[in-house]
Motif scaffolding. Structure first.
Motif, PDB file in Angstrom:
ATOM      1  N   ASN A  60      32.963  53.173  58.432  1.00  0.00           N
ATOM      2  CA  ASN A  60      32.168  53.396  59.641  1.00  0.00           C
ATOM      3  C   ASN A  60      32.287  55.073  61.035  1.00  0.00           C
ATOM      4  N   GLU A  61      33.941  54.743  60.917  1.00  0.00           N
ATOM      5  CA  GLU A  61      34.900  55.462  61.483  1.00  0.00           C
ATOM      6  C   GLU A  61      34.596  57.280  60.918  1.00  0.00           C
ATOM      7  N   ALA A  62      35.124  56.859  59.924  1.00  0.00           N
ATOM      8  CA  ALA A  62      34.795  58.620  59.234  1.00  0.00           C
ATOM      9  C   ALA A  62      33.670  59.437  58.929  1.00  0.00           C
ATOM     10  N   GLY A  63      32.864  58.321  58.249  1.00  0.00           N
ATOM     11  CA  GLY A  63      31.287  58.498  58.149  1.00  0.00           C
ATOM     12  C   GLY A  63      31.334  58.745  56.329  1.00  0.00           C
ATOM     13  N   TRP A  64      31.628  57.510  55.755  1.00  0.00           N
ATOM     14  CA  TRP A  64      31.517  57.258  54.025  1.00  0.00           C
ATOM     15  C   TRP A  64      31.470  56.286  53.935  1.00  0.00           C
ATOM     16  N   VAL A  65      31.098  55.625  52.918  1.00  0.00           N
ATOM     17  CA  VAL A  65      31.171  54.592  52.126  1.00  0.00           C
ATOM     18  C   VAL A  65      30.827  55.146  50.705  1.00  0.00           C
ATOM     19  N   ARG A  66      31.688  53.949  50.054  1.00  0.00           N
ATOM     20  CA  ARG A  66      31.998  54.687  48.409  1.00  0.00           C
ATOM     21  C   ARG A  66      31.340  53.108  47.805  1.00  0.00           C
ATOM     22  N   ILE A  67      30.791  53.210  46.076  1.00  0.00           N
ATOM     23  CA  ILE A  67      29.970  52.581  45.650  1.00  0.00           C
ATOM     24  C   ILE A  67      30.519  52.666  44.265  1.00  0.00           C
ATOM     25  N   ILE A  68      31.326  51.704  43.459  1.00  0.00           N
ATOM     26  CA  ILE A  68      31.589  51.939  42.217  1.00  0.00           C
ATOM     27  C   ILE A  68      31.084  51.459  41.476  1.00  0.00           C
ATOM     28  N   TRP A  69      30.616  51.279  39.842  1.00  0.00           N
ATOM     29  CA  TRP A  69      30.128  50.297  39.428  1.00  0.00           C
ATOM     30  C   TRP A  69      30.565  50.267  38.227  1.00  0.00           C
ATOM     31  N   ALA A  70      30.800  49.378  37.173  1.00  0.00           N
ATOM     32  CA  ALA A  70      30.832  50.083  36.007  1.00  0.00           C
ATOM     33  C   ALA A  70      30.841  48.404  35.144  1.00  0.00           C
ATOM     34  N   ASP A  71      30.247  48.587  33.427  1.00  0.00           N
ATOM     35  CA  ASP A  71      29.668  47.927  32.451  1.00  0.00           C
ATOM     36  C   ASP A  71      31.174  47.631  32.243  1.00  0.00           C
ATOM     37  N   LEU A  72      30.880  45.700  32.422  1.00  0.00           N
ATOM     38  CA  LEU A  72      32.702  45.341  31.715  1.00  0.00           C
ATOM     39  C   LEU A  72      31.878  44.248  30.530  1.00  0.00           C
ATOM     40  N   THR A  73      30.785  44.534  30.006  1.00  0.00           N
ATOM     41  CA  THR A  73      30.550  44.110  28.305  1.00  0.00           C
ATOM     42  C   THR A  73      30.028  45.096  27.737  1.00  0.00           C
ATOM     43  N   ALA A  74      31.736  45.786  27.365  1.00  0.00           N
ATOM     44  CA  ALA A  74      31.381  47.040  26.238  1.00  0.00           C
ATOM     45  C   ALA A  74      30.596  47.665  26.348  1.00  0.00           C
ATOM     46  N   GLY A  75      29.996  47.982  26.842  1.00  0.00           N
ATOM     47  CA  GLY A  75      28.286  48.491  26.723  1.00  0.00           C
ATOM     48  C   GLY A  75      27.123  47.370  26.547  1.00  0.00           C
ATOM     49  N   GLU A  76      27.442  46.653  26.717  1.00  0.00           N
ATOM     50  CA  GLU A  76      26.004  45.179  26.580  1.00  0.00           C
ATOM     51  C   GLU A  76      24.991  45.513  26.932  1.00  0.00           C
ATOM     52  N   HIS A  77      25.266  45.996  28.738  1.00  0.00           N
ATOM     53  CA  HIS A  77      24.444  45.841  29.714  1.00  0.00           C
ATOM     54  C   HIS A  77      24.588  47.368  29.898  1.00  0.00           C
ATOM     55  N   PRO A  78      23.754  48.581  29.806  1.00  0.00           N
ATOM     56  CA  PRO A  78      23.841  49.892  30.619  1.00  0.00           C
ATOM     57  C   PRO A  78      22.795  49.791  31.742  1.00  0.00           C
ATOM     58  N   VAL A  79      23.381  50.419  32.380  1.00  0.00           N
ATOM     59  CA  VAL A  79      22.170  49.983  33.831  1.00  0.00           C
ATOM     60  C   VAL A  79      20.164  50.896  32.677  1.00  0.00           C
ATOM     61  N   PRO A  80      19.338  50.057  33.319  1.00  0.00           N
ATOM     62  CA  PRO A  80      18.383  50.122  32.929  1.00  0.00           C
ATOM     63  C   PRO A  80      17.625  51.847  32.715  1.00  0.00           C
ATOM     64  N   VAL A  81      16.612  52.628  31.752  1.00  0.00           N
ATOM     65  CA  VAL A  81      15.746  53.634  31.699  1.00  0.00           C
ATOM     66  C   VAL A  81      15.551  53.930  33.992  1.00  0.00           C
ATOM     67  N   GLU A  82      14.651  53.158  33.886  1.00  0.00           N
ATOM     68  CA  GLU A  82      14.442  53.301  35.949  1.00  0.00           C
ATOM     69  C   GLU A  82      15.215  52.096  36.433  1.00  0.00           C
ATOM     70  N   GLN A  83      15.710  51.694  37.406  1.00  0.00           N
ATOM     71  CA  GLN A  83      16.391  50.700  38.354  1.00  0.00           C
ATOM     72  C   GLN A  83      17.334  51.464  39.307  1.00  0.00           C
ATOM     73  N   GLN A  84      16.569  50.676  39.897  1.00  0.00           N
ATOM     74  CA  GLN A  84      17.339  50.222  41.147  1.00  0.00           C
ATOM     75  C   GLN A  84      18.663  49.906  41.014  1.00  0.00           C
ATOM     76  N   LEU A  85      19.481  50.546  41.533  1.00  0.00           N
ATOM     77  CA  LEU A  85      21.357  50.899  41.639  1.00  0.00           C
ATOM     78  C   LEU A  85      21.835  49.920  42.341  1.00  0.00           C
ATOM     79  N   PHE A  86      21.409  50.143  44.217  1.00  0.00           N
ATOM     80  CA  PHE A  86      21.426  49.228  45.027  1.00  0.00           C
ATOM     81  C   PHE A  86      20.480  49.654  46.616  1.00  0.00           C
TER      82      PHE A  86
END
Length: 643
Positions: free
Chosen positions: A115-141
């Motif tokens: 909050n001092e520099a004014g940024w937020v970083r968000i990282i996500w990765a599917d750790l199930t070898a592609g079993e759970h990719p993000v659906p076609v339309e989905q709220q991420l966060f």
């Protein structure tokens, strides 16, 4: 809520590790060399409005072409730190049935706020070898943003440097890094001198109201027709005390009832208790009741309620739940109450919502949507601005009338549609009618409601004492099995699991305040993080003296009943006083073993017949079982008249 059975690969829980993983994914996953997709994916930051000194939630949604499947992403969002600060990031999709849990409780969703520099970083990765990719339309966060107290009115923007792969990278199984961005405008309005807009359960100030937003007034496609209508005060007809205007915008027909506010106010002296606006003959049209703030404030003083009655349903709203004082604070404390219009609406849900509800039902096994979903709304309007009243401090009743020929026994529960596309239980009971049945829904919020039929059975409770309780709660989406057609009724239950079951039973699916829980052992991204936050915000849990919650510990009967006793306050059930406590406990042979902190909660549960003991004993120090948990939650809801 159960712990996941399927183990997933380990990953070091560091920002650099996840960044490397997302960038590496774009190299090792199969792709079409040199090709671009026929259409890009779209990331949307929702545009919002917020008062200085208040916070607001910004949903971040991904919409992909049907052939895409994002398996990792990384983004750094920049903002003006002189006016804004990020409170927290809440993941809405992280993959799998228990999304953020991997081996050793390390998360595949991570974020860092500066909050001092004014940024937020968000990282996500599917750790199930592609079993759970993000659906076609989905709220991420969800981003919770606060406008600083000294923030000047105006607009700010959430931005991303999409030219830098470390700031913007989306990887999918066919293409990488072809994702567009829209939205992110935050409109800051001046703080009101009258105070904030927060409330807490049981307070006289009510639940909460939204920040002001511009009113959008559609142009009718057909001329509006106005006529006089009758309303009822305390059951007595009041002729020509309101007018009804019917107009059509697109395919939506809306009938708006304008109450003669002064005529009704004159009835207050004779003891106004109920103002009924019966609007029949409109079929599935939208119906809106309009009162002004002065009338609502006057009704609030006499504990009166307003009832909107239509062909599709009924909305019974106590005037004190409209929270006129909080609404006034949003518009400005000098605004005359008679200039504020309060709209109470029953509206058939839009086609897009109906489609989303059907899609969510299709994902559930053996589930049918019954009747057209309905939106219940309360809005306050003044000078081209509106405030949504969407949270209450006590359960508010609304009903949905079933279509002719639909048997009420073919409904197991009402549900609400969540932002992530899921369906969650709200307390519901079916009332048999002479012509048509109806479903009574009680909730602490306004939302889109649907009715479903979701019968559930388990092979291991067929001859178990808890069969009826377990299968009823499972059909309401409150409890889940441990495996294929198995419930494990005699297995113990953890503190996190019990909390989750109770919250689902009560229909509490999000916190009622922005104050964050501070338990040292509730990990960001854990499956129970939101449940713990919600339970804390409603005063249901408090944790231990060492600031821990111990989510994975088994919960004793005494601890479970302590949480339940707090829920009793929320649903309006009387608790045992000091004199009753001694008398109620004395009938059990092991009452001396009940610790002092648990005595009143246990006695309160006995008073309301939520527990009966076993062979004359309470056994408060014994771990409670899954079956016992289901039985107690069902008895709580039934005793409160919610199911």
């Amino acid at each position: 809520m159960l712990q996941p059975k399927k183990k997933r690969p380990r990953i070091r829980k560091t920002m650099s590790g996840l960044i490397a993983l997302t960038l590496l994914s774009s190299l090792v996953l199969p792709s079409v060399a040199g090709a671009e997709p026929m259409e890009p994916s779209q990331v949307q930051f929702t545009d919002v409005s917020v008062q200085a000194g208040q916070s607001v939630h910004v949903p971040v949604t991904l919409k992909q072409p049907h052939y895409a499947a994002v398996t990792a992403y990384n983004m750094q969002i920049d903002y003006d730190s002189s006016a804004l600060e990020i409170v927290r990031i809440t993941p809405k999709y992280v993959g799998g049935s228990f999304p953020s849990i991997v081996e050793n409780n390390e998360s595949n969703f991570h974020y860092k706020i500066d909050n001092e520099a004014g940024w937020v970083r968000i990282i996500w990765a599917d750790l199930t070898a592609g079993e759970h990719p993000v659906p076609v339309e989905q709220q991420l966060f969800d981003i919770e943003v606060k406008a600083k107290n000294n923030a000047a009115p105006g607009t700010k923007k959430l931005t991303v440097n999409r030219e830098d792969a470390e700031h913007w990278n989306f990887t999918n199984v066919d293409y990488e890094n072809y994702t567009e961005l829209s939205g992110g405008t935050i409109t800051i309005t001046a703080a009101n001198s009258g105070g904030g807009n927060s409330g807490s359960p049981g307070s006289s100030s009510g639940g909460s109201v939204s920040p002001t937003t511009p009113v959008v007034t559609p142009v009718p496609s057909t001329p509006a027709v106005t006529k006089g209508v009758d309303i009822y005060v305390n059951g007595q007809k009041q002729e020509q005390s309101a007018t009804a205007t019917t107009s059509t915008v697109g395919n939506q027909v809306t009938t708006t009832v304008h109450v003669d506010n002064n005529k009704v106010i004159n009835q207050i002296g004779s003891g106004l208790r109920t103002l009924l606006l019966p609007i029949t003959g409109t079929g599935k049209s939208a119906v809106v009741g309009e009162l002004n703030g002065k009338l609502v404030k006057t009704m609030e003083g006499s504990n009166a309620e307003v009832v909107i009655q239509t062909d599709s349903g009924t909305y019974t709203l106590p005037a004190n739940q409209i929270q006129v004082d909080q609404v006034l604070n949003q518009f400005g404390s000098t605004v005359p109450l008679e200039d504020i219009t309060i709209q109470i609406a029953i509206v058939p849900s839009a086609t897009s919502k109906q489609t989303a509800i059907q899609a969510a039902a299709d994902k559930l096994e053996n589930t049918t949507v019954v009747a057209t979903p309905v939106d219940f709304e309360v809005k306050a309007i003044w000078n081209g601005q509106q405030v949504n009243v969407d949270r209450f401090n006590s359960y508010v009743e609304r009903s949905i009338t079933l279509p002719e020929g639909v048997d009420g026994s073919k409904i197991t529960t009402g549900v609400v549609l969540q932002a992530d596309g899921s369906l969650l239980h709200v307390p519901t009971k079916v009332i048999k009618g002479s012509g048509q049945d109806s479903a009574i829904i009680n909730s602490l919020t306004n939302s889109t409601y649907a009715l479903i039929y979701h019968p559930a059975t388990f092979s291991d409770v067929t001859n178990h004492w808890s069969r009826e309780d377990v299968q009823d709660l499972a059909s309401r989406l409150i409890v889940q099995g441990t495996g294929e057609n198995v419930f494990a009724p005699d297995r113990s239950i953890t503190r996190a699991e019990f909390t989750a079951v109770l919250l689902r039973g009560l229909g509490l699916h999000s916190p009622n305040s922005t104050e964050a829980a501070s338990f040292t052992d509730v990990k960001t991204g854990s499956w129970y993080e939101d449940e713990v936050q919600t339970a804390v915000s409603y005063g249901l849990i408090s944790g231990y003296a060492d600031d821990s919650f111990r989510p994975n510990n088994e919960i004793s009967r005494a601890e479970a009943l302590t949480i339940v006793s707090r829920a009793m306050k929320l649903v309006g059930l009387a608790q045992a006083d000091a004199s009753e406590t001694t008398s109620l406990l004395s009938t059990y042979s092991d009452s001396a073993k009940v610790q002092a902190w648990a005595a009143e909660p246990v006695a309160s549960a006995i008073k309301q017949e939520l527990v009966q003991g076993d062979d004359g004993k309470l056994m408060t120090d014994v771990d409670i079982s899954r079956a016992q948990s289901a039985a107690i939650v069902k008895r709580l809801l039934a005793k409160a008249g919610l199911i």
